[in-house]
Scaffold this motif. Sequence first.
Motif, mmCIF file in Angstrom:
data_model
loop_
_atom_site.group_PDB
_atom_site.id
_atom_site.type_symbol
_atom_site.label_atom_id
_atom_site.label_comp_id
_atom_site.label_asym_id
_atom_site.label_seq_id
_atom_site.Cartn_x
_atom_site.Cartn_y
_atom_site.Cartn_z
ATOM 1 N N VAL A 59 -22.354 20.301 40.105
ATOM 2 C CA VAL A 59 -20.955 20.300 40.386
ATOM 3 C C VAL A 59 -20.348 19.447 41.256
ATOM 4 O O VAL A 59 -18.942 18.906 41.069
ATOM 5 C CB VAL A 59 -20.536 21.866 40.693
ATOM 6 C CG1 VAL A 59 -19.162 22.127 41.227
ATOM 7 C CG2 VAL A 59 -21.040 22.958 39.760
ATOM 8 N N LEU A 60 -20.796 19.497 42.289
ATOM 9 C CA LEU A 60 -20.502 18.455 43.420
ATOM 10 C C LEU A 60 -20.368 16.801 42.809
ATOM 11 O O LEU A 60 -19.314 16.297 43.102
ATOM 12 C CB LEU A 60 -21.184 18.387 44.622
ATOM 13 C CG LEU A 60 -20.916 17.388 45.790
ATOM 14 C CD1 LEU A 60 -19.589 17.734 46.333
ATOM 15 C CD2 LEU A 60 -22.142 17.586 46.786
ATOM 16 N N ILE A 61 -21.388 16.442 42.039
ATOM 17 C CA ILE A 61 -21.056 15.159 41.439
ATOM 18 C C ILE A 61 -19.994 14.868 40.540
ATOM 19 O O ILE A 61 -19.307 14.183 40.364
ATOM 20 C CB ILE A 61 -22.607 15.034 40.514
ATOM 21 C CG1 ILE A 61 -23.740 14.764 41.518
ATOM 22 C CG2 ILE A 61 -22.483 13.690 39.719
ATOM 23 C CD1 ILE A 61 -25.164 14.775 40.974
ATOM 24 N N VAL A 62 -19.605 16.112 39.716
ATOM 25 C CA VAL A 62 -18.665 16.061 38.769
ATOM 26 C C VAL A 62 -17.359 15.942 39.593
ATOM 27 O O VAL A 62 -16.587 15.392 38.970
ATOM 28 C CB VAL A 62 -18.704 17.324 37.675
ATOM 29 C CG1 VAL A 62 -17.422 17.541 37.093
ATOM 30 C CG2 VAL A 62 -19.997 17.254 36.951
ATOM 31 N N ILE A 65 -16.961 12.516 40.614
ATOM 32 C CA ILE A 65 -16.582 11.766 39.808
ATOM 33 C C ILE A 65 -15.008 11.850 39.281
ATOM 34 O O ILE A 65 -14.601 10.768 38.933
ATOM 35 C CB ILE A 65 -17.378 12.039 38.495
ATOM 36 C CG1 ILE A 65 -18.934 11.510 38.791
ATOM 37 C CG2 ILE A 65 -16.947 11.404 37.310
ATOM 38 C CD1 ILE A 65 -19.908 12.034 37.972
ATOM 39 N N ALA A 66 -14.679 12.906 39.418
ATOM 40 C CA ALA A 66 -13.168 13.522 38.765
ATOM 41 C C ALA A 66 -12.109 12.768 39.546
ATOM 42 O O ALA A 66 -11.409 11.820 39.054
ATOM 43 C CB ALA A 66 -12.894 14.790 39.155
ATOM 44 N N ILE A 67 -12.327 12.753 41.147
ATOM 45 C CA ILE A 67 -11.373 11.801 41.810
ATOM 46 C C ILE A 67 -11.319 10.424 41.643
ATOM 47 O O ILE A 67 -10.360 9.792 41.516
ATOM 48 C CB ILE A 67 -11.624 12.335 43.347
ATOM 49 C CG1 ILE A 67 -11.481 13.794 43.574
ATOM 50 C CG2 ILE A 67 -10.592 11.541 44.156
ATOM 51 C CD1 ILE A 67 -10.051 14.326 43.297
ATOM 52 N N VAL A 191 -11.912 18.317 37.215
ATOM 53 C CA VAL A 191 -12.400 17.728 35.815
ATOM 54 C C VAL A 191 -11.669 17.555 34.846
ATOM 55 O O VAL A 191 -11.418 16.957 33.960
ATOM 56 C CB VAL A 191 -13.628 18.461 35.805
ATOM 57 C CG1 VAL A 191 -14.487 17.952 34.542
ATOM 58 C CG2 VAL A 191 -14.681 18.463 36.939
ATOM 59 N N ILE A 192 -10.851 18.779 34.270
ATOM 60 C CA ILE A 192 -9.856 18.802 33.278
ATOM 61 C C ILE A 192 -9.023 17.651 33.404
ATOM 62 O O ILE A 192 -8.461 17.065 32.433
ATOM 63 C CB ILE A 192 -9.265 20.043 33.246
ATOM 64 C CG1 ILE A 192 -10.313 21.357 33.193
ATOM 65 C CG2 ILE A 192 -8.197 20.176 32.084
ATOM 66 C CD1 ILE A 192 -10.018 22.831 33.067
ATOM 67 N N ALA A 196 -8.419 14.893 30.820
ATOM 68 C CA ALA A 196 -7.228 14.697 29.925
ATOM 69 C C ALA A 196 -6.734 13.173 29.973
ATOM 70 O O ALA A 196 -6.258 12.671 29.205
ATOM 71 C CB ALA A 196 -6.146 15.583 30.674
ATOM 72 N N ILE A 197 -6.607 12.691 31.512
ATOM 73 C CA ILE A 197 -6.154 11.365 31.665
ATOM 74 C C ILE A 197 -7.067 10.325 31.117
ATOM 75 O O ILE A 197 -6.372 9.262 30.495
ATOM 76 C CB ILE A 197 -6.141 11.182 33.135
ATOM 77 C CG1 ILE A 197 -5.163 11.858 33.866
ATOM 78 C CG2 ILE A 197 -5.927 9.766 33.615
ATOM 79 C CD1 ILE A 197 -3.763 11.691 33.470
ATOM 80 N N ALA A 198 -8.266 10.401 30.979
ATOM 81 C CA ALA A 198 -9.273 9.576 30.309
ATOM 82 C C ALA A 198 -8.798 9.578 28.768
ATOM 83 O O ALA A 198 -8.991 8.429 27.994
ATOM 84 C CB ALA A 198 -10.567 9.764 30.395
ATOM 85 N N ALA A 199 -8.720 10.597 28.267
ATOM 86 C CA ALA A 199 -8.473 10.769 26.782
ATOM 87 C C ALA A 199 -7.260 10.135 26.512
ATOM 88 O O ALA A 199 -7.046 9.330 25.446
ATOM 89 C CB ALA A 199 -8.639 12.248 26.219
#
Length: 340
Positions: A59-62, A65-67, A191-192, A196-199
């Motif tokens: 969870v911490l890794i994810v 990664i998100a930021i 993460v959401i 969403a930004i990546a997509a």
Amino acid sequence: MKLTAAPVSAQPSFFGQLRHKLPKDTGIFVVMVVMALIFEMAGWYVRDQSFLLNTNRLVLIVLQIAIIGIIAVGVTQVIITTGIDLSSGSVIALAAVVAASLAQTSDSMSPMFPALVNLPAIIPFCAGIGVGLICGFINGVLVTRTGIPSFIATLGMMVSARGLAQYYTQGNPVSFLSDSFSAIGQGAMPVIIFFAIAALFHTALKYTRYGKYIYAIGSNMISAKVSGINVNKYLLLVYTIAGALAGLAGVVLAARVSSGQSSMGMSYELDAITAAVIGGSSLMGGVGRITGTLIGAVILGLIKSGFTFIGVDAYVQDIIKGIIIVSAVAIDMRRNRKKR
């Protein structure tokens, strides 16, 4: 009459055919899997426990990664146009403190704006993104209107935005934020937002005129101008988008820790550039994919968490990260020389 055999065209090998059929990011994906397995084995050897089968660690890794991933999406687009953006980390800090100052509640002992407490979360959210957008727009104007290299323009913004964040807060953290604002950075929301930004920008780069034009600009700016593309317009748009995404990352980060601080985002711009380059973006321009950047961000998260897990000193981690950046750029330059 002398007969000569017709030349037989060389047929690609089985592995060559297979390589062309596989998705372009397969190689970097394999690297990611191998690295995860290496840290898993090292975890059992050094600490006698699993690296991958720990929910809290994953969870911490994810979340990390998100930021980084949000700003890396913008940085990737800048790199595709042969530019560089060194300002994203400082823009994160400025956006974070501005958003936090407008998200304070009446419970705060010393709100920055006593008349602007308990505001709806949408106001600090938009303010943070707006700050990033303005910073990105200024970067774009400097690059397109003055001819200043992107390295210098964004370096100036990096220093200025950090200074503005420190001046705005006088070096003090901005706390006592509303629950509705903090919810933006809690749970799976970061993460959401990242996915969403990546997509969105994966679609824009692959299927729209915007993507077609910025790849053309990165491949050959002179040819792009000759073909009728308004190069300055699209470069300005690219830098503005990168700034807005840095602002969004600042908002998410402030919401996640329920505080805004002028020290936020330190070295995040380097992590974003690293993620993009590891993911296959070429500093020579014209090459880059959001999917590759996403995988690059995951690899970066694995490296950070994995080395911490097995007890590698933080200073040594920075040395290794530097080696990875230089190696990725060297490989990219070698690949470009072969193409030429």
